[in-house]
Design a protein around this motif. Structure first.
Motif, PDB file in Angstrom:
ATOM      1  N   SER A   4       0.885  -1.155   0.000  1.00  0.00           N
ATOM      2  CA  SER A   4       0.000   0.000   0.000  1.00  0.00           C
ATOM      3  C   SER A   4       0.928   1.211   0.000  1.00  0.00           C
ATOM      4  CB  SER A   4      -0.865  -0.041   1.254  1.00  0.00           C
ATOM      5  OG  SER A   4      -1.067   1.249   1.719  1.00  0.00           O
ATOM      6  N   THR A   5       0.459   2.333  -0.509  1.00  0.00           N
ATOM      7  CA  THR A   5       1.326   3.522  -0.531  1.00  0.00           C
ATOM      8  C   THR A   5       1.725   3.912   0.900  1.00  0.00           C
ATOM      9  OG1 THR A   5      -0.770   4.578  -1.088  1.00  0.00           O
ATOM     10  CG2 THR A   5       0.913   4.673  -2.726  1.00  0.00           C
ATOM     11  N   PHE A   6       0.925   3.467   1.893  1.00  0.00           N
ATOM     12  CA  PHE A   6       1.278   3.762   3.286  1.00  0.00           C
ATOM     13  C   PHE A   6       2.467   2.933   3.766  1.00  0.00           C
ATOM     14  CE2 PHE A   6      -3.274   5.008   3.567  1.00  0.00           C
ATOM     15  CZ  PHE A   6      -3.089   6.280   4.048  1.00  0.00           C
ATOM     16  N   ASP A   7       2.564   1.691   3.209  1.00  0.00           N
ATOM     17  CA  ASP A   7       3.605   0.784   3.708  1.00  0.00           C
ATOM     18  C   ASP A   7       5.010   1.313   3.474  1.00  0.00           C
ATOM     19  OD1 ASP A   7       1.546  -0.907   4.172  1.00  0.00           O
ATOM     20  OD2 ASP A   7       1.911  -2.199   2.427  1.00  0.00           O
ATOM     21  N   LEU A   8       5.128   2.253   2.561  1.00  0.00           N
ATOM     22  CA  LEU A   8       6.465   2.669   2.152  1.00  0.00           C
ATOM     23  C   LEU A   8       7.004   3.809   3.020  1.00  0.00           C
ATOM     24  CD1 LEU A   8       5.587   2.581  -1.631  1.00  0.00           C
ATOM     25  CD2 LEU A   8       6.749   0.824  -0.326  1.00  0.00           C
ATOM     26  N   LEU A   9       6.256   4.118   4.073  1.00  0.00           N
ATOM     27  CA  LEU A   9       6.634   5.285   4.877  1.00  0.00           C
ATOM     28  C   LEU A   9       7.547   4.941   6.036  1.00  0.00           C
ATOM     29  CD1 LEU A   9       3.121   6.902   4.964  1.00  0.00           C
ATOM     30  CD2 LEU A   9       5.180   7.976   4.034  1.00  0.00           C
ATOM     31  N   GLY A  10       8.412   5.901   6.390  1.00  0.00           N
ATOM     32  CA  GLY A  10       9.257   5.750   7.576  1.00  0.00           C
ATOM     33  C   GLY A  10       9.533   7.123   8.174  1.00  0.00           C
ATOM     34  N   GLN A  11      10.388   7.141   9.171  1.00  0.00           N
ATOM     35  CA  GLN A  11      10.760   8.423   9.787  1.00  0.00           C
ATOM     36  C   GLN A  11      11.616   9.225   8.808  1.00  0.00           C
ATOM     37  OE1 GLN A  11       9.473   9.496  12.622  1.00  0.00           O
ATOM     38  NE2 GLN A  11       8.356   7.547  12.512  1.00  0.00           N
ATOM     39  N   THR A  41      -2.948  19.168  13.879  1.00  0.00           N
ATOM     40  CA  THR A  41      -1.725  18.396  14.122  1.00  0.00           C
ATOM     41  C   THR A  41      -1.045  18.221  12.762  1.00  0.00           C
ATOM     42  OG1 THR A  41      -2.906  16.343  13.783  1.00  0.00           O
ATOM     43  CG2 THR A  41      -2.666  17.098  16.069  1.00  0.00           C
ATOM     44  N   PHE A  42       0.252  18.269  12.768  1.00  0.00           N
ATOM     45  CA  PHE A  42       0.968  18.214  11.491  1.00  0.00           C
ATOM     46  C   PHE A  42       2.145  17.246  11.622  1.00  0.00           C
ATOM     47  CE2 PHE A  42       4.017  20.401   8.439  1.00  0.00           C
ATOM     48  CZ  PHE A  42       3.389  19.885   7.315  1.00  0.00           C
ATOM     49  N   THR A  43       2.100  16.150  10.888  1.00  0.00           N
ATOM     50  CA  THR A  43       3.225  15.199  10.951  1.00  0.00           C
ATOM     51  C   THR A  43       3.811  15.009   9.556  1.00  0.00           C
ATOM     52  OG1 THR A  43       1.753  13.333  10.655  1.00  0.00           O
ATOM     53  CG2 THR A  43       2.326  13.877  12.915  1.00  0.00           C
ATOM     54  N   VAL A  44       5.078  14.719   9.557  1.00  0.00           N
ATOM     55  CA  VAL A  44       5.791  14.512   8.281  1.00  0.00           C
ATOM     56  C   VAL A  44       6.510  13.163   8.351  1.00  0.00           C
ATOM     57  CG1 VAL A  44       7.577  15.400   6.743  1.00  0.00           C
ATOM     58  CG2 VAL A  44       6.149  17.002   8.041  1.00  0.00           C
ATOM     59  N   LYS A  45       6.279  12.332   7.344  1.00  0.00           N
ATOM     60  CA  LYS A  45       7.002  11.059   7.252  1.00  0.00           C
ATOM     61  C   LYS A  45       7.663  11.000   5.873  1.00  0.00           C
ATOM     62  CE  LYS A  45       3.739   8.649  10.206  1.00  0.00           C
ATOM     63  NZ  LYS A  45       2.417   8.054  10.128  1.00  0.00           N
ATOM     64  N   GLN A  46       8.658  10.157   5.776  1.00  0.00           N
ATOM     65  CA  GLN A  46       9.379  10.091   4.491  1.00  0.00           C
ATOM     66  C   GLN A  46       9.085   8.770   3.797  1.00  0.00           C
ATOM     67  OE1 GLN A  46      13.544  11.001   4.742  1.00  0.00           O
ATOM     68  NE2 GLN A  46      13.810  10.985   2.518  1.00  0.00           N
ATOM     69  N   PHE A  47       8.899   8.831   2.473  1.00  0.00           N
ATOM     70  CA  PHE A  47       8.743   7.600   1.695  1.00  0.00           C
ATOM     71  C   PHE A  47      10.114   6.962   1.531  1.00  0.00           C
ATOM     72  CE2 PHE A  47       4.870   9.799   0.407  1.00  0.00           C
ATOM     73  CZ  PHE A  47       3.945   8.771   0.495  1.00  0.00           C
ATOM     74  N   GLY A  48      10.197   5.673   1.867  1.00  0.00           N
ATOM     75  CA  GLY A  48      11.489   4.983   1.833  1.00  0.00           C
ATOM     76  C   GLY A  48      11.825   4.469   0.462  1.00  0.00           C
ATOM     77  N   HIS A  49      10.817   4.268  -0.401  1.00  0.00           N
ATOM     78  CA  HIS A  49      11.098   3.706  -1.719  1.00  0.00           C
ATOM     79  C   HIS A  49      11.519   4.815  -2.666  1.00  0.00           C
ATOM     80  CE1 HIS A  49      11.000   0.859  -4.894  1.00  0.00           C
ATOM     81  NE2 HIS A  49      10.151   1.593  -5.594  1.00  0.00           N
TER      82      HIS A  49
END
Ligand SMILES: Cc1cc2nc3c(=O)[nH]c(=O)nc-3n(C[C@H](O)[C@H](O)[C@H](O)COP(=O)(O)OP(=O)(O)OC[C@H]3O[C@@H](n4cnc5c(N)ncnc54)[C@H](O)[C@@H]3O)c2cc1C
Length: 821
Positions: A4-11, A41-49
């Motif tokens: 899923s496009t969510f699975d590719l997320l990390g810190q 609330t505002f969060t930022v995660k990075q795509f690992g792929h």
């Protein structure tokens, strides 16, 4: 499984941190609908792929709802000139999103003010869907894999069909000499990435650049439209449940230019296995094994070409794939150089890319060294439709192949596309050279591959296989097959089932022998299976089944009308423990082949017996003194080397008496058993040859213009092709019916229908192939296409295995007999 496009997320990685508050304020002011409340609330995660421009998910929670956006920015630090241009990505996404139907994420704003987060960036829509990181599509059913690959090809074709001038992208790049500029650009960037002593440049990469410059296809000088530049299956987002693309991502390398580069890049998984987790580049699934359901490279390309209207790229494919690997190597070298500097967006996963860049260079050179990389023509869409038509498995009806047959058929179709069609030119070259009577080494390697793929001896009917199993394995177990004897006895098919497969082999004159399904070996093996004793089987049948030797059938004689076998004059005389053979034969097919070791000779053991009891058949080792191969005969100039049709003289040839088959005077009995299935195999192959003719006819008609119109638009052609299709379908049904009768009623009762098929198939094939040749103009009658050879072979089948008139006589006799009842 898809991610899923969510699975590719990390810190967010340390090197890519930026000021969240500053971004929040900017987004609130520039992205329509972006929450502005301080309570958000505002969060930022990075795509690992992905390894290029760092990409982030922005999540803004406001009163229980969460809004999601994607931000893409330049990497921090010193960058290579012209790389990471996020403003261009924004421009192309905007034009495509607003003015076409091409699926892309919607873009909201572009920021070129470095004071906000340190580099240029843009914000776009977040697409919730599936991304297939692994091109083998593990965990998916075969039909979903097929659908996903075909959809990918169609989306790429749609993108390539966009009118760039109409959507304001006419100046998005220089259109012409794209490949030339690509080679120059990536050479420069490679040099820039590898100057460092920790990562020295690879001289083979520069040689590759030189080779590419020398082989740029002429079409490169005229420009086309949009080039994505990094089009791979993992840069495409699929709908969460439907096999439909909802977004094409990663436009960093997009421009205008030669679009075949995109197509080749999207095919790289067929050639090489690039996985950042691995230390080196592996072989692609074209060389390992294509996962079930994924179309072959040729099928994928055919889908693309048919959707985009682009010509089949066989002649230039080596260039485009090598360029794709060259460019991949330059990009990987760039990533590795950034990793050494500590700012690769993929983080630690980039550690292997330096070695992988060198592997890609080696792979490109290995690809260039290959003899053939694509078939000369796209795979037959009819074969694919047929596959689709039956793949659902729900269809019922008399002539619907079983699941087992369909699987074999699909494997066979792929084998033909991957290995036979690409080799045809090579086989022809050798067969026309002074070494014509030798076997191409690739033919022997392909035989081994066919065994491995379970595509060996498919012609053997299950009842004959059962008998052989008992005789050859269960009792003596003497056949040395490493316990894999089942492989040598086919797949347990009926004649009808084999019909669906034999047809595919008939598309190329070179194919049947690769699968050990060629004449006259199949007929001879059938004789040995049915009528040979154990000793004869062990001596000759076993090596024939293993494909170690080949054989010939010597009946026809020049001096008598051999369609009437009672005329045969060759004498087989008993003398003590031997038979002595004297006679002259011709058209002994296969006798020129260096692998031919045994002949089944038909002759008279008793000139005084009743007409149908005079004949016998005997096994003759071709090396026996007195066997003289006089000359190869030609069919309209084709000598069919290295197989050949020989004139053979038997001059006092003495063979052991035990070589007689079944007993003296049993020759006619054996001939009847031999000819039923063998005749039908010819018919099945003729259906395949005709399908090939149809396919070539269509392609030619759709690409050749005469008097202002495509040939396909000319009324006379349309009528011709329709008539060809009618004749072909009629004949296919007749052939399948004959095979079915052979299974259900046996050789004798099926003989009328077999005779009908034997007359109908060559005449239909001649009509279809003649029309195909006509559409090809002079090329059609030359040996530049396979048509003339297929036509010549089809013509012989109005004579070989009994002339038409003899079969017509059989049909008429049965018809009249029926009337008398
Ligand atoms: C490419 C090729 C491969 C071959 N391979 C082999 C092989 O491996 N082994 C082998 O032994 N032979 C082989 N043959 C030979 C083939 O089987 C014979 O050519 C065929 O049986 C006809 O025999 P014939 O040539 O002597 O013609 P003939 O018997 O002389 O017949 C000539 C013509 O007479 C007419 N005719 C015959 N009978 C009748 C009838 N009842 N009513 C009306 N008209 C009739 C037909 O028009 C026929 O074409 C091959 C032939 C070719 C072309």
């Amino acid at each position: 499984m898809a991610n899923s496009t969510f699975d590719l997320l990390g810190q967010v990685q340390a090197a890519h941190q930026f000021d969240h508050d500053s971004l929040f304020h900017y987004a609130s002011a520039h992205v329509p609908g972006f929450p502005s409340s301080a309570a958000s609330t505002f969060t930022v995660k990075q795509f690992g792929h992905g390894q290029s421009n760092p990409t982030f998910l922005l999540e803004v929670g406001n009163g229980g709802s969460v809004k999601r956006y994607v931000l893409r920015k330049k990497p921090p630090g010193k960058l290579l000139q012209s790389a990471h241009a996020v403003d261009r990505e924004y421009q192309v996404l905007r034009a495509l999103g607003e003015r076409t139907e091409i699926p892309v994420p919607k873009v909201f704003c572009l920021c070129r003010d470095a004071s906000v987060i340190g580099t240029d960036f843009y914000i776009m829509e977040f697409l919730e869907g599936r991304i297939f990181i692994d091109p083998k599509l593990p965990g998916l059913a075969p039909e979903r894999r097929d659908a996903i690959y075909r959809e990918t090809a169609r989306v790429l074709a749609a993108l390539h069909s966009v009118d760039v001038d109409a959507i304001g992208l006419g100046k998005y790049g220089r259109r012409n000499n794209y490949c030339k500029r690509q080679v120059e650009r990536w050479t420069k960037q490679y040099i820039a990435s590898t100057g460092d002593s920790r990562y020295p440049g690879n001289p083979k990469m520069l040689e590759l650049a030189h080779w590419l410059q020398q082989h740029i296809p002429s079409e490169d000088s005229s420009g086309e439209g949009i080039v994505h530049g990094d089009f791979r299956i993992d840069n495409v987002v699929f709908h969460p449940i439907e096999d439909r693309v909802i977004g094409i991502l990663d436009w960093e390398l997009s421009t205008l230019g030669n679009q075949m580069t995109d197509v080749a890049y999207s095919c790289l998984a067929y050639i090489v296995d690039i996985n950042h987790e691995n230390q080196q580049v592996g072989k692609g699934f074209e060389l390992t094994r294509i996962p079930e359901g994924i179309p072959s490279q040729a099928e994928y390309l055919a889908e693309y070409c048919s959707a985009s209207g682009k010509p089949w790229p066989a002649a230039v494919w080596k260039f485009y794939i090598s360029l794709a690997m060259f460019r991949g190597a330059a990009i990987y070298a760039g990533i590795y150089s950034r990793w050494l500097m500590g700012n690769a967006s993929g983080g630690e996963r980039a550690r292997n890319t330096g070695k992988q860049a060198n592997d890609l260079v080696d792979s490109a050179w290995a690809y260039i060294a290959r003899k053939a990389v694509l078939p000369n023509h796209p795979p037959d869409p009819i074969a694919r439709d047929y596959k689709k038509q039956f793949d659902g498995g729900n269809e019922s009806g008399r002539f619907v192949p079983s699941e087992k047959v369909l699987k074999l058929r699909n494997r066979l179709v792929k084998f033909m596309e991957d290995h036979i069609y690409p080799m045809e030119n090579e086989f022809y070259k050798l067969a026309q050279s002074s070494s014509r009577w030798t076997v191409h080494p690739e033919e022997e390697s392909l035989k081994e591959l066919a065994k491995k793929e379970g595509l060996w001896n498919l012609w053997i009917p299950f009842d004959s296989a059962e008998r052989a199993k008992k005789l050859l394995f269960d009792e003596s177990n003497r056949m040395d097959t490493n316990g894999e004897h089942d492989q040598f006895l086919g797949a347990g098919l009926s004649n009808l089932e084999y019909g669906y497969l034999c047809e595919i082999m008939g598309r190329s004159v070179w194919a049947p022998q690769v699968f050990n399904c060629g004449a006259p070996d199949t007929g001879n093996m059938e004789v040995l299976l049915r009528y040979g004793n154990k000793e004869q089987q062990l001596q000759w049948l076993v090596p024939l089944l293993q494909g170690k030797i080949r054989s010939g059938f010597a009946m026809t004689e020049p001096q008598v009308a051999s369609s009437d076998a009672t005329n045969i004059e060759c004498s087989i005389k008993r003398e003590g423990d031997s038979y002595v053979i004297n006679g002259r034969k011709w058209w002994t097919s296969g006798a020129m082949d260096p692998r031919c070791k045994v002949l089944i000779v038909m002759g008279k053991t008793d000139f005084t017996a009743a007409n149908h009891k005079q004949q016998s058949m005997i096994l003759v080792d071709i090396q026996t003194p007195g066997v003289h191969i006089k000359r190869p005969l030609t069919v309209f100039g084709f000598d069919d080397a290295p197989h050949g049709h020989a004139e053979v003289v038997f001059d006092n040839v003495r063979v052991p008496a035990k070589n007689i088959l079944l007993g003296e005077g049993r020759g006619f009995e054996i001939a009847q058993g031999r000819l039923g299935p063998g005749r039908l195999h010819h018919c099945m192959r003729l259906i395949g040859a005709s399908e090939r003719g149809m396919q070539m006819m269509v392609q030619r008609a759709l690409s050749r213009r005469a008097f202002g119109k495509l040939i396909a638009e000319q009324g006379s052609f349309r009528s011709d092709i329709a008539k060809c299709r009618i004749e072909l379908e009629k004949t296919r049904l007749l052939v399948l019916e004959a095979a079915d009768q052979l299974d259900r009623l046996g050789n004798k009762k099926a003989r009328g229908t077999i005779a009908m098929a034997k007359v109908a198939a060559p005449s239909m094939a001649l009509m279809v192939l003649d029309t195909a040749m006509q559409v090809h103009g002079a090329a059609g009658v030359s040996s530049d296409t396979v048509l003339a050879h297929l036509w010549a072979t089809a013509r012989t089948l109005r004579i070989a295995d009994g002339p038409d008139e003899v079969h017509l006589g059989t049909i008429a006799k049965l018809e009249l007999q029926r009337a008398k009842l």
